[in-house]
Motif scaffolding. Structure first.
Motif, PDB file in Angstrom:
ATOM      1  N   ARG A 227       0.965  -1.230  -0.101  1.00 13.41           N
ATOM      2  CA  ARG A 227       0.032   0.102   0.105  1.00 13.41           C
ATOM      3  C   ARG A 227       0.906   1.183   0.064  1.00 13.41           C
ATOM      4  NH1 ARG A 227      -2.026  -2.090   5.805  1.00 13.41           N
ATOM      5  NH2 ARG A 227      -0.286  -1.033   6.949  1.00 13.41           N
ATOM      6  N   ASP A 228       2.252   1.286   0.169  1.00 10.81           N
ATOM      7  CA  ASP A 228       2.929   2.262   0.292  1.00 10.81           C
ATOM      8  C   ASP A 228       3.323   2.602  -1.211  1.00 10.81           C
ATOM      9  OD1 ASP A 228       2.673   2.801   3.117  1.00 10.81           O
ATOM     10  OD2 ASP A 228       4.534   1.101   3.324  1.00 10.81           O
ATOM     11  N   THR A 229       2.836   3.235  -2.027  1.00  8.65           N
ATOM     12  CA  THR A 229       2.876   3.590  -3.498  1.00  8.65           C
ATOM     13  C   THR A 229       3.913   4.547  -3.736  1.00  8.65           C
ATOM     14  OG1 THR A 229       1.151   5.117  -3.439  1.00  8.65           O
ATOM     15  CG2 THR A 229       0.770   2.547  -3.715  1.00  8.65           C
ATOM     16  N   ASP A 230       5.040   4.864  -3.100  1.00  7.77           N
ATOM     17  CA  ASP A 230       5.788   6.042  -3.356  1.00  7.77           C
ATOM     18  C   ASP A 230       6.832   5.676  -4.379  1.00  7.77           C
ATOM     19  OD1 ASP A 230       6.950   4.348  -1.363  1.00  7.77           O
ATOM     20  OD2 ASP A 230       8.393   5.515  -0.638  1.00  7.77           O
ATOM     21  N   ILE A 231       7.242   4.403  -4.642  1.00 11.12           N
ATOM     22  CA  ILE A 231       8.091   3.772  -5.512  1.00 11.12           C
ATOM     23  C   ILE A 231       7.308   3.725  -6.949  1.00 11.12           C
ATOM     24  CG2 ILE A 231      10.018   2.050  -6.199  1.00 11.12           C
ATOM     25  CD1 ILE A 231      10.386   1.963  -3.208  1.00 11.12           C
ATOM     26  N   LEU A 232       6.210   2.803  -6.796  1.00 11.14           N
ATOM     27  CA  LEU A 232       5.435   2.128  -7.999  1.00 11.14           C
ATOM     28  C   LEU A 232       3.848   2.809  -8.028  1.00 11.14           C
ATOM     29  CD1 LEU A 232       6.865  -1.344  -8.847  1.00 11.14           C
ATOM     30  CD2 LEU A 232       6.940   0.784 -10.329  1.00 11.14           C
ATOM     31  N   ASP A 233       3.317   2.935  -9.069  1.00  8.07           N
ATOM     32  CA  ASP A 233       2.022   3.783  -9.001  1.00  8.07           C
ATOM     33  C   ASP A 233       1.504   2.108  -9.054  1.00  8.07           C
ATOM     34  OD1 ASP A 233      -0.662   4.578  -9.270  1.00  8.07           O
ATOM     35  OD2 ASP A 233       0.098   6.194 -10.612  1.00  8.07           O
ATOM     36  N   TRP A 234       0.810   1.408  -8.110  1.00  7.66           N
ATOM     37  CA  TRP A 234       0.149   0.250  -8.275  1.00  7.66           C
ATOM     38  C   TRP A 234      -1.108   0.499  -9.082  1.00  7.66           C
ATOM     39  CZ3 TRP A 234       3.104  -3.803  -8.665  1.00  7.66           C
ATOM     40  CH2 TRP A 234       4.189  -3.930  -7.772  1.00  7.66           C
ATOM     41  N   PRO A 235      -1.960   1.285  -8.612  1.00 10.14           N
ATOM     42  CA  PRO A 235      -2.988   1.533  -9.335  1.00 10.14           C
ATOM     43  C   PRO A 235      -3.055   1.669 -10.844  1.00 10.14           C
ATOM     44  CG  PRO A 235      -3.455   2.823  -7.312  1.00 10.14           C
ATOM     45  CD  PRO A 235      -1.900   2.213  -7.401  1.00 10.14           C
ATOM     46  N   ARG A 236      -1.949   2.448 -11.176  1.00 15.17           N
ATOM     47  CA  ARG A 236      -1.701   2.700 -12.798  1.00 15.17           C
ATOM     48  C   ARG A 236      -1.468   1.327 -13.299  1.00 15.17           C
ATOM     49  NH1 ARG A 236       2.562   6.757 -15.374  1.00 15.17           N
ATOM     50  NH2 ARG A 236       2.253   6.430 -17.386  1.00 15.17           N
ATOM     51  N   LEU A 237      -0.491   0.669 -12.631  1.00 14.04           N
ATOM     52  CA  LEU A 237      -0.051  -0.692 -13.292  1.00 14.04           C
ATOM     53  C   LEU A 237      -0.982  -1.402 -13.414  1.00 14.04           C
ATOM     54  CD1 LEU A 237       3.392  -1.503 -11.692  1.00 14.04           C
ATOM     55  CD2 LEU A 237       2.924  -1.655 -13.981  1.00 14.04           C
ATOM     56  N   ALA A 238      -2.233  -1.500 -12.311  1.00 12.41           N
ATOM     57  CA  ALA A 238      -3.190  -2.345 -12.260  1.00 12.41           C
ATOM     58  C   ALA A 238      -4.002  -2.313 -13.819  1.00 12.41           C
ATOM     59  CB  ALA A 238      -4.326  -2.187 -11.084  1.00 12.41           C
ATOM     60  N   GLN A 239      -4.334  -0.820 -13.954  1.00 10.10           N
ATOM     61  CA  GLN A 239      -5.044  -0.386 -15.096  1.00 10.10           C
ATOM     62  C   GLN A 239      -4.264  -0.995 -16.438  1.00 10.10           C
ATOM     63  OE1 GLN A 239      -5.239   3.585 -14.954  1.00 10.10           O
ATOM     64  NE2 GLN A 239      -6.941   3.543 -13.284  1.00 10.10           N
ATOM     65  N   GLU A 240      -3.260  -0.933 -16.351  1.00  8.91           N
ATOM     66  CA  GLU A 240      -2.339  -1.516 -17.545  1.00  8.91           C
ATOM     67  C   GLU A 240      -2.584  -2.892 -17.732  1.00  8.91           C
ATOM     68  OE1 GLU A 240      -1.046   0.415 -19.822  1.00  8.91           O
ATOM     69  OE2 GLU A 240      -1.470   2.200 -18.715  1.00  8.91           O
ATOM     70  N   TYR A 241      -2.585  -3.879 -16.617  1.00 10.47           N
ATOM     71  CA  TYR A 241      -2.656  -5.227 -16.825  1.00 10.47           C
ATOM     72  C   TYR A 241      -4.096  -5.533 -17.014  1.00 10.47           C
ATOM     73  CZ  TYR A 241       1.692  -5.445 -14.122  1.00 10.47           C
ATOM     74  OH  TYR A 241       3.047  -5.545 -13.501  1.00 10.47           O
ATOM     75  N   GLN A 242      -5.089  -4.761 -16.637  1.00  8.92           N
ATOM     76  CA  GLN A 242      -6.525  -4.917 -17.020  1.00  8.92           C
ATOM     77  C   GLN A 242      -6.557  -4.735 -18.535  1.00  8.92           C
ATOM     78  OE1 GLN A 242      -8.663  -2.238 -14.339  1.00  8.92           O
ATOM     79  NE2 GLN A 242      -7.477  -3.010 -12.448  1.00  8.92           N
ATOM     80  N   ALA A 243      -5.939  -3.609 -18.985  1.00 12.45           N
ATOM     81  CA  ALA A 243      -6.215  -3.177 -20.325  1.00 12.45           C
ATOM     82  C   ALA A 243      -5.526  -4.278 -21.478  1.00 12.45           C
ATOM     83  CB  ALA A 243      -5.328  -1.921 -20.620  1.00 12.45           C
ATOM     84  N   ILE A 244      -4.688  -5.133 -21.076  1.00 13.46           N
ATOM     85  CA  ILE A 244      -4.381  -6.062 -21.846  1.00 13.46           C
ATOM     86  C   ILE A 244      -5.115  -7.313 -21.604  1.00 13.46           C
ATOM     87  CG2 ILE A 244      -1.953  -4.999 -22.089  1.00 13.46           C
ATOM     88  CD1 ILE A 244      -0.900  -7.341 -20.147  1.00 13.46           C
ATOM     89  N   GLY A 245      -5.879  -7.678 -20.765  1.00 12.27           N
ATOM     90  CA  GLY A 245      -6.823  -8.379 -20.436  1.00 12.27           C
ATOM     91  C   GLY A 245      -6.075  -9.549 -19.630  1.00 12.27           C
ATOM     92  N   TYR A 246      -5.134  -9.221 -18.835  1.00  5.50           N
ATOM     93  CA  TYR A 246      -4.554 -10.186 -18.030  1.00  5.50           C
ATOM     94  C   TYR A 246      -5.386 -10.943 -17.097  1.00  5.50           C
ATOM     95  CZ  TYR A 246      -1.149 -12.316 -14.841  1.00  5.50           C
ATOM     96  OH  TYR A 246      -0.542 -13.178 -14.061  1.00  5.50           O
ATOM     97  N   ARG A 247      -5.334 -12.197 -17.092  1.00  3.43           N
ATOM     98  CA  ARG A 247      -6.305 -12.971 -16.060  1.00  3.43           C
ATOM     99  C   ARG A 247      -5.681 -14.120 -15.203  1.00  3.43           C
ATOM    100  NH1 ARG A 247     -11.532 -12.454 -18.201  1.00  3.43           N
ATOM    101  NH2 ARG A 247     -11.443 -11.236 -20.187  1.00  3.43           N
ATOM    102  N   GLY A 248      -4.126 -13.603 -15.134  1.00  2.03           N
ATOM    103  CA  GLY A 248      -3.446 -14.859 -14.668  1.00  2.03           C
ATOM    104  C   GLY A 248      -3.216 -14.407 -13.019  1.00  2.03           C
TER     105      GLY A 248
END
Length: 281
Positions: A227-248
């Motif tokens: 939950r400490d997102t100062d290094i990586l923007d996890w919500p943004r990455l989550a959106q990118e994974y969603q956008a490619i249809g990742y289901r794993g």
């Protein structure tokens, strides 16, 4: 009626989306190749565990090269309701390094394909980083690795197992390797933190570049909770994974900053479940 229809539509959409599956590496649960970590994974509330294929010097030590140990791991997973989400190539021993050019590594990988099939997982994590970091500027090194993986891929395809590369190279270089290997049974084990820390670049465009070639994903945040997102923007990455249809699987490779492994891992699970989504079909 309109409100009811909206509720039904939302419910139908939720039902259409597959459940998020969260695993964790056995080494972050305490020790590689330790069957007791399967029960610990269940206690914590994980859906799966990534187990390590290690090569101890003492042949009397139970390890996953032995059929009886493979059967014991599979039985433990079934009894605890925890899936073996992937098989990691753990400690191969110095004589088998580097994994991308040592002839022994090819034999090791063919053996690992059989182990993965026996365990009921379709993913092998092959780390070509650290002592096995591949130098993409070295044409001979790359050619040797590509030739090896072409042969390993034949065995992987027969077993229905994907060998996924975890590395410290860019998406562009990964695509170069995968295109040269030319098999759907060699893919990428994606770790955004590796890209951020090792290549010193933002990873947010890479999922789009790699697309379906991402077969499984590590999530980790160094010494901090997810939950400490100062290094990586996890919500943004989550959106990118969603956008490619990742289901794993999302596989935690996380530590325990408070030294309470169970509490910290549960906090990380909660964060991943609330942040990452599996898109509906």
């Amino acid at each position: 009626a309109a409100l009811a229809g909206t509720r039904l539509s939302a419910h139908a959409q939720a039902a259409a989306a597959p459940p998020l599956r969260i695993g964790m590496t056995d080494w972050n649960l305490g020790r590689r190749g330790d069957i007791t970590k399967v029960a610990l994974a269940r206690e914590i509330g994980l859906d799966g565990i990534q187990v390590s294929l290690i090569f101890p010097e003492n042949d009397d030590t139970p390890h996953l090269r032995q059929l009886e140990t493979q059967a014991a791991f599979k039985r433990a997973a079934l009894e605890n309701g925890v899936q073996i989400c992937s098989l990691a190539i753990g400690n191969p021993g110095k004589s088998r390094l580097p994994l991308h050019t040592n002839p022994a590594a090819a034999i090791l990988l063919v053996e690992a394909v059989e182990v993965a099939r026996n365990l009921g997982t379709n993913n092998i994590l092959l780390p070509i980083l650290g002592d096995s970091h591949i130098n993409m500027a070295n044409a001979q090194e790359v050619a040797t690795f590509v030739a090896m993986m072409k042969e390993v891929a034949r065995y992987a395809e027969k077993a229905g197992v994907v060998v996924a590369l975890e590395d410290w190279i860019s998406a562009e270089d990964n695509l170069r390797l995968l295109d040269a290997i030319g098999s759907d049974f060699v893919a990428v084990y994606y770790d955004a933190r590796n890209i951020k820390s090792r290549l010193k670049k933002d990873p947010y465009e890479e999922p789009k570049q790699l697309g379906r070639r991402i077969h499984q994903i590590h999530v980790k945040n160094g010494p901090k909770l997810m939950r400490d997102t100062d290094i990586l923007d996890w919500p943004r990455l989550a959106q990118e994974y969603q956008a490619i249809g990742y289901r794993g699987w999302y596989v935690l490779e996380t530590g325990s900053p408070s030294e309470d492994l169970i509490a910290d891992t549960r906090a990380n699970i909660e964060y991943v479940r609330s942040t990452f989504r599996i898109p509906a079909a």
